[in-house]
Design a protein around this motif. Structure first.
Motif, PDB file in Angstrom:
ATOM      1  N   LEU A 169       0.811  -1.217   0.000  1.00  0.00           N
ATOM      2  CA  LEU A 169       0.000   0.000   0.000  1.00  0.00           C
ATOM      3  C   LEU A 169       0.845   1.268   0.000  1.00  0.00           C
ATOM      4  CD1 LEU A 169      -2.674  -1.247   2.558  1.00  0.00           C
ATOM      5  CD2 LEU A 169      -2.768  -1.321   0.052  1.00  0.00           C
TER       6      LEU A 169
ATOM      7  N   GLU B  45      -8.630  -4.646 -12.087  1.00  0.00           N
ATOM      8  CA  GLU B  45      -9.161  -3.462 -12.776  1.00  0.00           C
ATOM      9  C   GLU B  45     -10.554  -3.109 -12.275  1.00  0.00           C
ATOM     10  OE1 GLU B  45      -9.043  -4.258 -16.947  1.00  0.00           O
ATOM     11  OE2 GLU B  45      -7.019  -3.480 -17.167  1.00  0.00           O
TER      12      GLU B  45
ATOM     13  N   ALA C  78     -10.534  -0.140  -7.199  1.00  0.00           N
ATOM     14  CA  ALA C  78      -9.808   1.132  -7.238  1.00  0.00           C
ATOM     15  C   ALA C  78      -8.305   0.926  -7.121  1.00  0.00           C
ATOM     16  CB  ALA C  78     -10.287   2.032  -6.105  1.00  0.00           C
ATOM     17  N   ILE C  79      -7.890  -0.298  -6.865  1.00  0.00           N
ATOM     18  CA  ILE C  79      -6.475  -0.566  -6.629  1.00  0.00           C
ATOM     19  C   ILE C  79      -5.619  -0.232  -7.830  1.00  0.00           C
ATOM     20  CG2 ILE C  79      -4.800  -2.417  -6.188  1.00  0.00           C
ATOM     21  CD1 ILE C  79      -7.002  -3.659  -4.399  1.00  0.00           C
ATOM     22  N   THR C  80      -5.921  -0.786  -8.983  1.00  0.00           N
ATOM     23  CA  THR C  80      -5.035  -0.569 -10.124  1.00  0.00           C
ATOM     24  C   THR C  80      -5.025   0.869 -10.601  1.00  0.00           C
ATOM     25  OG1 THR C  80      -6.749  -1.367 -11.619  1.00  0.00           O
ATOM     26  CG2 THR C  80      -5.060  -2.950 -10.957  1.00  0.00           C
ATOM     27  N   ALA C  81      -6.064   1.608 -10.332  1.00  0.00           N
ATOM     28  CA  ALA C  81      -6.078   3.014 -10.733  1.00  0.00           C
ATOM     29  C   ALA C  81      -5.016   3.809  -9.960  1.00  0.00           C
ATOM     30  CB  ALA C  81      -7.458   3.614 -10.500  1.00  0.00           C
ATOM     31  N   SER C  82      -4.783   3.454  -8.716  1.00  0.00           N
ATOM     32  CA  SER C  82      -3.813   4.192  -7.913  1.00  0.00           C
ATOM     33  C   SER C  82      -2.444   3.515  -7.859  1.00  0.00           C
ATOM     34  CB  SER C  82      -4.345   4.391  -6.493  1.00  0.00           C
ATOM     35  OG  SER C  82      -4.494   3.137  -5.857  1.00  0.00           O
ATOM     36  N   PHE C  83      -2.346   2.268  -8.269  1.00  0.00           N
ATOM     37  CA  PHE C  83      -1.069   1.560  -8.284  1.00  0.00           C
ATOM     38  C   PHE C  83      -0.424   1.774  -9.646  1.00  0.00           C
ATOM     39  CE2 PHE C  83      -2.483   0.165  -4.424  1.00  0.00           C
ATOM     40  CZ  PHE C  83      -1.826  -0.921  -3.878  1.00  0.00           C
ATOM     41  N   ASP C  84       0.585   2.637  -9.682  1.00  0.00           N
ATOM     42  CA  ASP C  84       1.144   3.071 -10.958  1.00  0.00           C
ATOM     43  C   ASP C  84       2.407   2.322 -11.386  1.00  0.00           C
ATOM     44  OD1 ASP C  84       2.652   4.113  -8.916  1.00  0.00           O
ATOM     45  OD2 ASP C  84       2.644   6.162  -9.666  1.00  0.00           O
TER      46      ASP C  84
ATOM     47  N   LYS D 219       2.517   1.312  -3.529  1.00  0.00           N
ATOM     48  CA  LYS D 219       1.526   1.133  -4.591  1.00  0.00           C
ATOM     49  C   LYS D 219       2.000   0.103  -5.627  1.00  0.00           C
ATOM     50  CE  LYS D 219      -0.523   5.694  -4.035  1.00  0.00           C
ATOM     51  NZ  LYS D 219      -1.269   5.332  -2.897  1.00  0.00           N
TER      52      LYS D 219
END
Length: 154
Positions: free
Chosen positions: A46, A85, A88-94, A49
């Motif tokens: 976390l 996908e 919300a995880i993949t949206a913030s894990f760059d 990310k």
């Protein structure tokens, strides 16, 4: 008898900044010809990310593990990213996913030498995560290992 997966789970989640999903089932996608596996853990770091695929083995023969790692994009990374996908995880894990393997010390060199230029693969000796007090400070301060472990932790 040692429960290596429990030791690794403690090691991964020690600082409260890593969430783990044990035995993360990835269904086989016949159309894409990928997945069909169940890594020991999928860890979500976390703080950094990152999505990390984790495998644990106390076997002396790591050939099957090495084969699976060579197929990591279709076996783990792409199916996990697609599955996540929907959250919300993949949206913030760059960062791209990476692999963290826990193997016996006597096969660590073989594991590392199998992927000399792979920046997304790290191996850690199982023996180094067996005793909480031996790694507590390094793990809390340094986060989850990355890069070539044997050179960074000699």
């Amino acid at each position: 008898m040692c429960d290596w997966e429990s030791n690794v789970a403690t090691y991964l989640t020690l600082d409260g900044k890593v969430f783990i999903a044990p035995q993360f089932a990835i269904a086989y996608d016949k159309e894409r010809q990928e997945g069909g596996t169940c890594p020991d853990f999928v860890a979500l770091d976390l703080e950094n990310k990152e999505i990390i695929v984790v495998e644990v083995t106390a076997n002396a023969n790591i050939n099957t593990l090495l084969k699976n790692i060579r197929e990591r994009e279709t076996r783990w990374y792409q199916p996990i990213l697609r599955k996540l996908e929907q959250t919300a995880i993949t949206a913030s894990f760059d960062k791209p996913p990476r692999f963290l393997g826990f193997v016996r010390k006597d096969v660590l060199k073989k594991a590392e030498e199998a992927f000399p230029d792979a920046h997304d693969i790290t191996f850690v000796p199982l023996e180094d995560v067996a005793f909480l007090w031996s790694y507590w400070d390094k793990r809390i301060e340094g986060g989850l290992p990355r890069g070539i472990y044997s050179q960074n932790h000699a």
